[in-house]
Design a protein around this motif. Structure first.
Motif, PDB file in Angstrom:
ATOM      1  N   PHE A  41     -21.392  22.482  -9.747  1.00 28.88           N
ATOM      2  CA  PHE A  41     -20.466  23.200 -10.095  1.00 28.88           C
ATOM      3  C   PHE A  41     -19.649  22.326 -10.905  1.00 28.88           C
ATOM      4  CE2 PHE A  41     -15.954  21.369  -7.536  1.00 28.88           C
ATOM      5  CZ  PHE A  41     -15.545  22.849  -7.797  1.00 28.88           C
ATOM      6  N   ALA A  42     -20.347  21.489 -11.777  1.00 29.44           N
ATOM      7  CA  ALA A  42     -19.783  20.974 -13.120  1.00 29.44           C
ATOM      8  C   ALA A  42     -20.526  21.646 -14.142  1.00 29.44           C
ATOM      9  CB  ALA A  42     -20.270  19.117 -13.221  1.00 29.44           C
ATOM     10  N   GLY A  43     -21.725  22.511 -13.772  1.00 33.09           N
ATOM     11  CA  GLY A  43     -21.508  23.000 -14.759  1.00 33.09           C
ATOM     12  C   GLY A  43     -21.008  24.477 -15.249  1.00 33.09           C
ATOM     13  N   VAL A  44     -20.449  24.962 -13.634  1.00 32.02           N
ATOM     14  CA  VAL A  44     -19.599  26.412 -13.680  1.00 32.02           C
ATOM     15  C   VAL A  44     -18.433  26.057 -14.496  1.00 32.02           C
ATOM     16  CG1 VAL A  44     -18.842  27.104 -11.960  1.00 32.02           C
ATOM     17  CG2 VAL A  44     -20.892  27.215 -11.523  1.00 32.02           C
ATOM     18  N   LEU A  45     -17.949  24.782 -13.489  1.00 31.98           N
ATOM     19  CA  LEU A  45     -16.564  24.602 -13.914  1.00 31.98           C
ATOM     20  C   LEU A  45     -16.581  24.122 -14.967  1.00 31.98           C
ATOM     21  CD1 LEU A  45     -14.641  21.826 -11.831  1.00 31.98           C
ATOM     22  CD2 LEU A  45     -14.341  24.104 -12.278  1.00 31.98           C
ATOM     23  N   GLY A  46     -17.699  23.282 -15.813  1.00 36.34           N
ATOM     24  CA  GLY A  46     -17.550  23.500 -17.316  1.00 36.34           C
ATOM     25  C   GLY A  46     -17.413  24.355 -18.637  1.00 36.34           C
ATOM     26  N   ASN A  47     -18.696  25.635 -17.607  1.00 39.93           N
ATOM     27  CA  ASN A  47     -18.518  26.831 -18.261  1.00 39.93           C
ATOM     28  C   ASN A  47     -17.174  27.716 -18.379  1.00 39.93           C
ATOM     29  OD1 ASN A  47     -21.611  27.029 -19.312  1.00 39.93           O
ATOM     30  ND2 ASN A  47     -21.500  27.787 -17.589  1.00 39.93           N
ATOM     31  N   MET A  48     -16.767  27.226 -17.033  1.00 40.15           N
ATOM     32  CA  MET A  48     -15.454  28.358 -16.962  1.00 40.15           C
ATOM     33  C   MET A  48     -14.507  27.830 -18.137  1.00 40.15           C
ATOM     34  SD  MET A  48     -14.464  27.904 -13.339  1.00 40.15           S
ATOM     35  CE  MET A  48     -12.759  28.776 -13.097  1.00 40.15           C
ATOM     36  N   ALA A  49     -14.358  26.564 -18.197  1.00 40.03           N
ATOM     37  CA  ALA A  49     -13.496  25.292 -19.115  1.00 40.03           C
ATOM     38  C   ALA A  49     -13.791  26.615 -20.824  1.00 40.03           C
ATOM     39  CB  ALA A  49     -13.257  24.345 -19.035  1.00 40.03           C
ATOM     40  N   GLN A  50     -14.919  26.648 -20.889  1.00 42.75           N
ATOM     41  CA  GLN A  50     -15.537  26.881 -22.038  1.00 42.75           C
ATOM     42  C   GLN A  50     -15.089  28.279 -22.378  1.00 42.75           C
ATOM     43  OE1 GLN A  50     -20.031  26.722 -22.776  1.00 42.75           O
ATOM     44  NE2 GLN A  50     -19.222  26.396 -25.108  1.00 42.75           N
ATOM     45  N   SER A  51     -15.321  28.718 -21.561  1.00 41.90           N
ATOM     46  CA  SER A  51     -14.565  30.267 -21.924  1.00 41.90           C
ATOM     47  C   SER A  51     -12.711  30.759 -21.933  1.00 41.90           C
ATOM     48  CB  SER A  51     -15.125  31.282 -20.868  1.00 41.90           C
ATOM     49  OG  SER A  51     -14.387  31.120 -19.619  1.00 41.90           O
ATOM     50  N   THR A  52     -12.513  30.111 -21.311  1.00 41.88           N
ATOM     51  CA  THR A  52     -10.664  29.954 -20.523  1.00 41.88           C
ATOM     52  C   THR A  52     -10.461  29.909 -22.593  1.00 41.88           C
ATOM     53  OG1 THR A  52     -11.222  29.435 -19.449  1.00 41.88           O
ATOM     54  CG2 THR A  52      -8.969  29.061 -20.018  1.00 41.88           C
ATOM     55  N   LEU A  53     -11.396  28.704 -23.019  1.00 43.07           N
ATOM     56  CA  LEU A  53     -10.723  28.287 -24.641  1.00 43.07           C
ATOM     57  C   LEU A  53     -11.339  29.321 -25.938  1.00 43.07           C
ATOM     58  CD1 LEU A  53     -11.837  24.212 -25.028  1.00 43.07           C
ATOM     59  CD2 LEU A  53      -9.674  25.040 -25.695  1.00 43.07           C
ATOM     60  N   GLY A  54     -12.485  29.895 -25.166  1.00 47.08           N
ATOM     61  CA  GLY A  54     -12.778  31.362 -26.438  1.00 47.08           C
ATOM     62  C   GLY A  54     -11.849  32.102 -26.499  1.00 47.08           C
ATOM     63  N   GLU A  55     -10.721  32.038 -25.120  1.00 51.11           N
ATOM     64  CA  GLU A  55      -9.907  33.213 -24.889  1.00 51.11           C
ATOM     65  C   GLU A  55      -8.729  32.676 -25.562  1.00 51.11           C
ATOM     66  OE1 GLU A  55      -9.197  34.878 -21.262  1.00 51.11           O
ATOM     67  OE2 GLU A  55     -10.881  35.128 -20.763  1.00 51.11           O
ATOM     68  N   ILE A  56      -8.724  31.553 -25.191  1.00 47.57           N
ATOM     69  CA  ILE A  56      -7.438  31.230 -26.523  1.00 47.57           C
ATOM     70  C   ILE A  56      -7.020  30.844 -27.407  1.00 47.57           C
ATOM     71  CG2 ILE A  56      -5.602  29.383 -26.215  1.00 47.57           C
ATOM     72  CD1 ILE A  56      -6.530  27.907 -23.221  1.00 47.57           C
ATOM     73  N   ARG A  57      -8.357  30.753 -28.273  1.00 41.59           N
ATOM     74  CA  ARG A  57      -8.849  31.479 -29.511  1.00 41.59           C
ATOM     75  C   ARG A  57      -8.689  32.637 -29.694  1.00 41.59           C
ATOM     76  NH1 ARG A  57     -13.393  27.041 -28.987  1.00 41.59           N
ATOM     77  NH2 ARG A  57     -13.196  25.349 -29.904  1.00 41.59           N
ATOM     78  N   GLN A  58      -9.352  33.231 -29.103  1.00 41.29           N
ATOM     79  CA  GLN A  58      -8.723  35.075 -29.730  1.00 41.29           C
ATOM     80  C   GLN A  58      -7.042  34.582 -29.646  1.00 41.29           C
ATOM     81  OE1 GLN A  58     -11.310  37.723 -27.170  1.00 41.29           O
ATOM     82  NE2 GLN A  58     -12.963  37.067 -29.129  1.00 41.29           N
ATOM     83  N   ARG A  59      -7.014  34.998 -28.112  1.00 36.46           N
ATOM     84  CA  ARG A  59      -5.538  34.945 -28.756  1.00 36.46           C
ATOM     85  C   ARG A  59      -5.182  34.312 -29.662  1.00 36.46           C
ATOM     86  NH1 ARG A  59      -4.280  35.444 -22.302  1.00 36.46           N
ATOM     87  NH2 ARG A  59      -5.736  36.923 -21.751  1.00 36.46           N
ATOM     88  N   LEU A  60      -4.709  34.034 -29.908  1.00 37.61           N
ATOM     89  CA  LEU A  60      -4.111  32.832 -30.826  1.00 37.61           C
ATOM     90  C   LEU A  60      -4.290  33.412 -32.699  1.00 37.61           C
ATOM     91  CD1 LEU A  60      -4.831  28.900 -30.286  1.00 37.61           C
ATOM     92  CD2 LEU A  60      -2.575  30.618 -30.210  1.00 37.61           C
ATOM     93  N   ASP A  61      -5.467  33.608 -32.869  1.00 38.32           N
ATOM     94  CA  ASP A  61      -5.939  34.851 -33.585  1.00 38.32           C
ATOM     95  C   ASP A  61      -5.142  36.108 -34.413  1.00 38.32           C
ATOM     96  OD1 ASP A  61      -8.036  32.818 -34.746  1.00 38.32           O
ATOM     97  OD2 ASP A  61      -9.613  34.098 -33.826  1.00 38.32           O
ATOM     98  N   GLY A  62      -4.976  37.074 -32.966  1.00 35.67           N
ATOM     99  CA  GLY A  62      -3.814  37.641 -32.990  1.00 35.67           C
ATOM    100  C   GLY A  62      -2.545  37.334 -32.861  1.00 35.67           C
ATOM    101  N   MET A  63      -1.678  36.428 -32.904  1.00 33.03           N
ATOM    102  CA  MET A  63      -0.603  36.036 -32.939  1.00 33.03           C
ATOM    103  C   MET A  63      -0.236  34.962 -34.379  1.00 33.03           C
ATOM    104  SD  MET A  63       0.051  34.646 -28.870  1.00 33.03           S
ATOM    105  CE  MET A  63      -1.427  33.745 -28.898  1.00 33.03           C
TER     106      MET A  63
END
Ligand code: C2E
Ligand code: CA
Ligand code: CA
Length: 729
Positions: A41-63
């Motif tokens: 469960f912790a692993g899944v949560l960790g991965n989710m957090a990582q990809s969310t952060l990745g997405e945020i970073r991408q969006r920030l690049d476009g703004m």
């Protein structure tokens, strides 16, 4: 490890432990499971957090055009920190999960280990309990150890319930081969048994390292039923050796089981433990039954002679009374009492005494028939029960016994030969008596009568029947003697002592005689032991001294009495007492008898006890003029020592040697040497028990000074007179 269903787990505590184990392992398992799930469960949560952060970073690049650079940098920094925290959190989570897993695994390991120990100790406890139950049973059932086979069967049934095996066997190395006891735990065919026996023989002979030719005896038992025991083609055996420290039980013990049942080492070792218990049971039972056998033997036998003992005699007597009543048979009881056995012990020591008793036992055994009973019922007393024997037959056996014993030679520690004689009483059932008490009282009286007749003889109760005095025990006898002493019915008789060369009367010896109320005369030999035993010796001696001196005083001088000598026997007690001195002196003075007319006889065996005391006693009496004779000289084995240490005027050579000098070269040599020795040191010799002319002739040759005995003259009521005395009067 044993499975929970395993045979040894059948016992109650083991089942509980198994359930407990299952419960604990369940819990630990679910803990592990939760942990793994949480980890995932912790692993899944960790991965989710990582990809969310990745997405945020991408969006920030476009703004980048809509926001100023500083704001964007701040947000990127926040994302960076968030990612760092996520990684930290995951790391921590992983570390913890790993350590928890390690921990849990070690808990499970430890638990399993502990479980094993617990289980082991429970089995041990179980075994110990069984073992002690077995031991308790051994103690409780010790009276039944003769049936140890049945006992083993009961244990095998228990054993079998825990661990089903096919057969059990015990092999014992016996004197000439092997003894095998085989217990089949089920039914079997002849063929199966034959095959099993073959297999066992091979196993045993090899296991015990015996020659292939060893004879094997089989005893077979069927214990449990229900199953059929198969041909033992591939049977496995577990055997245990009977401990070495009991070599008399050396052997093997084992169980056999079918090869299809595979046993792990743990199970094998449990079986070994149970076998060890059985070794104990079988071993102890065998030892116990042997010991009990011995106990039973000694309860009925006299350990010294191997004859039956008094207890057995009583039992057999009772039995024989019943049997003879039913079949109207006669039977006889003989009571043998050795003559002067005390002297043998005193003079030659107890080992010599023991060898005499064994010799007598042997003589007795040789003299009786099969079916007769020979027993030793006391120190030197033997009782025989002669079945279906009347008076005549019994007297014949008694005579035969007396003769056989007289001819038997014993050897004292110094190497010298000696002989013993026996007095025998005879009673016959039902003629003389018909109860145990009366038979025993009667045979006692008959035996005493034999002693009175001069010992070395046999007497049947019918010969003394009219005198069935109340002489039931020696204590009663002592009472009779006490009364007789008080009533002055113990009187002196006088036996002549004669000059060996001239044949003239030299002196006389005073011997005590009891006159019974019925007027019968009883010789001292029949009561002197009782007198000494019950402390009547001093009264007897005083009475004898007084009466004997009165007699001497009364002898007319005309008959040669004036200068006559008198020999008086002193008891052992008198020598201890010492005040006899004043008593004898006063009487001599009163009656005007010179002390040198009085010779006191002291038995060699009494002189032994207290040499210093004896020397003082002798020198005080001697100072008054009395003289002394050493009586029964030669009977002790240190005779010369006393001669040298204590001064005696006379020595009386023991009649036991004298009476045989015509037939025994040894006795002749002995008497000759004793006489010579005394001559050389100036002591005068008296030979007693001169019973024949032949003996007298030999004694004259030898050069003995004085003679005494039935051939010279019997003890008589009146004091013999010197005048007109001649040999053989
Ligand atoms: P002892 O002093 O050796 O006495 C000799 C015993 O042998 C006497 O037996 C006597 O009757 C017996 N006797 C004599 N001549 C012969 C013979 O030729 N052949 C055989 N077989 N026996 C013979 P008794 O009177 O029964 O005395 C036995 C023992 O009792 C005596 O042995 C003596 O130790 C003791 N005793 C006897 N009278 C007295 C006594 O007045 N006082 C004490 N203290 N002891 C006595
Ligand atoms: Ca004597
Ligand atoms: Ca004597």
């Amino acid at each position: 490890m044993l499975t929970e269903r395993g045979p040894v787990m059948g016992a109650e505590p083991v089942i509980n432990i198994g359930a407990l184990r299952r419960r604990v392992i369940d819990r630990l398992g679910s803990l592990l499971e939760t942990q793994v799930r949480a980890n995932g469960f912790a692993g899944v949560l960790g991965n989710m957090a990582q990809s969310t952060l990745g997405e945020i970073r991408q969006r920030l690049d476009g703004m980048s055009e809509q926001y100023d650079a500083a704001e964007l940098e701040e947000i990127a920094g926040l994302c960076e920190r968030l990612d760092g925290s996520r990684a930290l959190l995951l790391d921590e989570r992983n570390r913890q999960a790993n350590s928890n897993t390690r921990h849990l695994v070690s808990v499970i390991d430890e638990f399993n280990h502990m479980f094993e120990i617990m289980q082991h100790s429970l089995i041990e406890r179980d075994l110990l309990e069984r073992q002690s139950k077995v031991l308790e049973q051994i103690i409780l059932s010790h009276e039944r150890v003769g049936q140890w086979r049945e006992f083993v069967q009961a244990i095998l049934l228990d054993f079998h319930a825990i661990f089903p095996f096919d057969m059990f066997f015990v092999a014992f190395a016996e004197e000439n081969g092997l003894m095998m006891h085989v217990y089949y735990m089920g039914g079997s065919t002849d063929d199966a048994r034959r095959a099993i026996r073959e297999q066992l023989s091979r196993h045993m002979v090899e296991g015990l390292g015996l020659p292939a030719s060893t004879a094997i005896d089989y005893e077979e038992f069927h214990v449990a039923s229900g199953r059929q025991i198969q041909n033992p083609r591939n049977n496995q055996m577990i055997t245990v050796k009977v401990p070495e420290h009991a070599p008399q039980l050396a052997g093997l013990l084992g169980v056999t089981y079918l090869s299809s049942m595979s046993l792990n080492p743990r199970e094998q070792s449990v079986i070994r433990s149970i076998l060890a218990v059985l070794v104990m049971v079988v071993g102890s039972s065998k030892v116990l039954s042997r010991t009990l056998g011995e106990l039973e033997y000694y309860a009925a036998h006299d350990p010294l002679t191997g004859l039956y003992n008094r207890r057995q005699f009583q039992a057999m007597l009772e039995y024989e009374i019943g049997r003879s009543e039913r079949h109207q048979h006669e039977f006889a009881v003989l009571l043998l009492d050795l003559d002067d056995f005390k002297d043998v012990n005193d003079s030659y020591g107890h080992p010599a005494g023991d060898s005499v008793l064994c010799g007598v036992a042997e003589t007795v055994r040789e003299a009786i028939r099969k079916g007769d009973l020979a027993t030793r019922i006391g120190g030197d007393e033997f009782a025989l029960l002669l079945t279906e024997t009347g008076r005549e037959g019994a007297m014949r056996v008694a005579d035969k016994l007396g003769r056989a014993l007289r001819e038997r030679t014993f050897i004292e520690p110094g190497g010298k030969n000696f002989h013993v004689t026996v007095s025998i009483g005879v009673v016959v059932f039902p003629g003389d008596a018909s109860t145990i008490t009366d038979l025993m009282a009667g045979v006692d009286i008959a035996m005493y009568r034999a002693k009175e007749m001069g010992k070395d003889s046999a007497c049947s109760l019918d010969a003394v029947k009219d005198r069935l005095l109340a002489t039931r025990t020696t204590r009663d006898y002592a009472e009779i003697l006490r009364v007789a002493l008080n009533e002055r019915r113990i009187v002196p008789f006088f036996q002549p002592i004669v000059d060996c060369r001239s044949g003239e009367l030299f002196a006389c010896e005073t011997v005590a005689r009891m006159i019974t109320p019925e007027g019968e005369t009883i010789a001292a030999g029949a009561f002197i032991d009782t007198v000494e035993k019950y402390g009547l010796g001093r009264s007897l001696d005083r009475s004898m001294i007084e009466q004997a001196l009165n007699h001497l005083h009364a002898v007319p001088a005309a008959g040669g009495g004036a200068g006559q000598r008198i020999f008086i026997n002193l008891s052992a007690q008198e020598i201890q007492g010492r005040d006899i001195l004043g008593f004898a002196e006063a009487h001599c003075q009163k009656l005007q008898i010179r002390p040198d007319q009085v010779v006191f006889e002291i038995l060699e065996r009494d002189a032994i006890g207290d040499m210093t005391g004896m020397r003082r006693f002798l020198s005080r009496l001697r100072a008054k003029g009395f003289e002394f004779a050493l009586d029964d000289f030669g009977s002790g084995y240190n005779s010369f020592h006393y001669l040298r240490e204590l001064h005696f005027e006379y020595v009386k050579i023991d009649g036991a040697f004298v009476r045989n000098i015509a037939s025994s070269a040894v006795d002749r040599a002995l008497v000759r040497n004793l006489s010579k020795l005394c001559q050389e040191i100036g002591i005068r010799t008296v030979a007693e028990f001169v019973e024949s002319e032949e003996t007298l002739d030999l004694l004259q040759d030898i050069g003995v000074d004085y003679v005494q005995g039935f051939h010279i003259g019997m003890p008589q009521r009146d004091m013999p007179l010197a005048q007109g005395w001649g040999f053989g009067r």
